[in-house]
Design a protein around this motif. Structure first.
Motif, PDB file in Angstrom:
ATOM      1  N   ILE A  51     -20.348 -31.269  -8.236  1.00 29.83           N
ATOM      2  CA  ILE A  51     -19.863 -30.015  -7.648  1.00 29.83           C
ATOM      3  C   ILE A  51     -21.015 -29.247  -7.003  1.00 29.83           C
ATOM      4  O   ILE A  51     -20.931 -28.811  -5.846  1.00 29.83           O
ATOM      5  N   PHE A  52     -22.108 -29.086  -7.733  1.00 29.67           N
ATOM      6  CA  PHE A  52     -23.251 -28.362  -7.174  1.00 29.67           C
ATOM      7  C   PHE A  52     -23.824 -29.098  -5.964  1.00 29.67           C
ATOM      8  O   PHE A  52     -24.238 -28.477  -4.986  1.00 29.67           O
ATOM      9  N   ALA A  53     -23.850 -30.429  -6.035  1.00 27.82           N
ATOM     10  CA  ALA A  53     -24.368 -31.213  -4.906  1.00 27.82           C
ATOM     11  C   ALA A  53     -23.528 -30.989  -3.657  1.00 27.82           C
ATOM     12  O   ALA A  53     -24.053 -30.975  -2.532  1.00 27.82           O
ATOM     13  N   ASN A  54     -22.218 -30.800  -3.836  1.00 29.94           N
ATOM     14  CA  ASN A  54     -21.342 -30.531  -2.693  1.00 29.94           C
ATOM     15  C   ASN A  54     -21.716 -29.230  -1.985  1.00 29.94           C
ATOM     16  O   ASN A  54     -21.387 -29.035  -0.811  1.00 29.94           O
ATOM     17  N   TYR A  55     -22.388 -28.334  -2.718  1.00 31.93           N
ATOM     18  CA  TYR A  55     -22.805 -27.048  -2.141  1.00 31.93           C
ATOM     19  C   TYR A  55     -24.309 -27.022  -1.864  1.00 31.93           C
ATOM     20  O   TYR A  55     -24.907 -25.957  -1.738  1.00 31.93           O
TER      21      TYR A  55
END
Length: 296
Positions: free
Chosen positions: A257-261
């Protein structure tokens, strides 16, 4: 050599030994390429002999045991229980204990239910370790002032728990809805970032049909939420700091999830789901089940 060619050779000439003794007869056979096949076989004779040897089942191997000793023996339940306990095969250990028949077993064969004893001890430990939760210390971060205070706390911490709230179980397509942090027992916060208003039901049509359709949510955000982009920008130094260790539940999901942002979460130190599995590989390991098991 394919199956059809091999079958033609065996039926037309005979065994492997006979085929190599009569290579000149191969040209008279009717399979495709027979006239030019003998030289190929002659060149591969060593491989053919090796293949024949490897495929031969030997029936004269000398053994250190007799035939009767190889027959299935009665289960040694005590030894099985020790092995299953040692390697944590909990389900098999339960089966050994449940299938034990105390009427027909001798006292030496009876197996103590080690798994049940272990679970009972763990249950007692869990009861003793239950922590009273003071919910007044749980905070919803919905202002810049609260966010600044929590950033200061998180920056000073060496170990934090982090969890993301999203709108999908598919980490590759999920949208970030909120982030929670915890510093220690009873001190945690939740930062709502993308919660949306519930959609209003459609009005009945002109013919008086009272059936109404309703979508899960509208595009309108709930009020009193911080700006997602700005908030992530302020939290990014904490999330990227490998010296601030992070604990999570199935944290590989949060990593995605954080990588997507655009944030490569650093300092991951512990995953409670993995810890649960290592302690007991059976059963479920999601957050609800773990909470019910250890905190209910």
């Amino acid at each position: 050599m394919g199956e059809k060619t091999a079958l033609a050779l065996l039926q037309g000439i005979g065994s492997l030994e006979q085929i190599y003794a009569n290579l000149d007869q191969i040209a008279t056979l009717s399979f495709r390429g027979a006239k030019n096949f003998a030289p190929k076989l002659e060149a591969e004779k060593a491989n053919a002999d090796l293949s024949y040897l490897l495929a031969t089942i030997k029936t004269d191997v000398e053994l250190d045991v007799t035939h009767d000793q190889l027959l299935t023996q009665p289960q040694d339940r005590a030894e099985l229980a020790q092995l299953f306990e040692h390697y944590e095969f909990k389900r098999w250990l339960n089966e050994v204990n449940q299938n034990a028949n105390p009427v027909t077993q001798t006292s030496a064969e009876k197996v103590p239910n080690n798994y049940q004893v272990t679970q009972a001890v763990r249950n007692e430990e869990n009861v003793a370790n239950v922590v009273e939760i003071d919910r007044s210390k749980y905070e919803t971060v919905d202002t810049e002032q609260k966010l600044s205070a929590w950033i200061e706390k998180l920056t000073a911490a060496r170990l934090i728990a982090v969890d993301t709230e999203t709108d999908s179980l598919d980490a590759m397509s999920a949208n970030l809805v909120g982030i929670s942090f915890a510093l220690e027992n009873g001190e945690a916060c939740y930062i709502p970032l993308g919660h949306k208003q519930k959609a209003q039901p459609q009005q009945a049509d002109m013919f008086g049909d009272e059936e109404r359709s309703e979508s899960p949510s509208s595009d309108e955000l709930v009020k009193n939420q911080l700006n997602l982009t700005a908030c992530l920008s302020k939290l990014k130094p904490i999330l990227l700091n490998p010296e601030i260790k992070k604990i999570g539940q199935n944290i590989k999901y949060d990593l995605t999830i954080f990588a997507n942002y655009g944030i490569g979460l650093q300092g991951v130190a512990f995953d409670t789901m993995i810890e649960s599995y290592t302690q007991n590989s059976t059963g479920r390991h999601n957050m609800d089940d773990l909470a019910a098991r250890y905190w209910a």
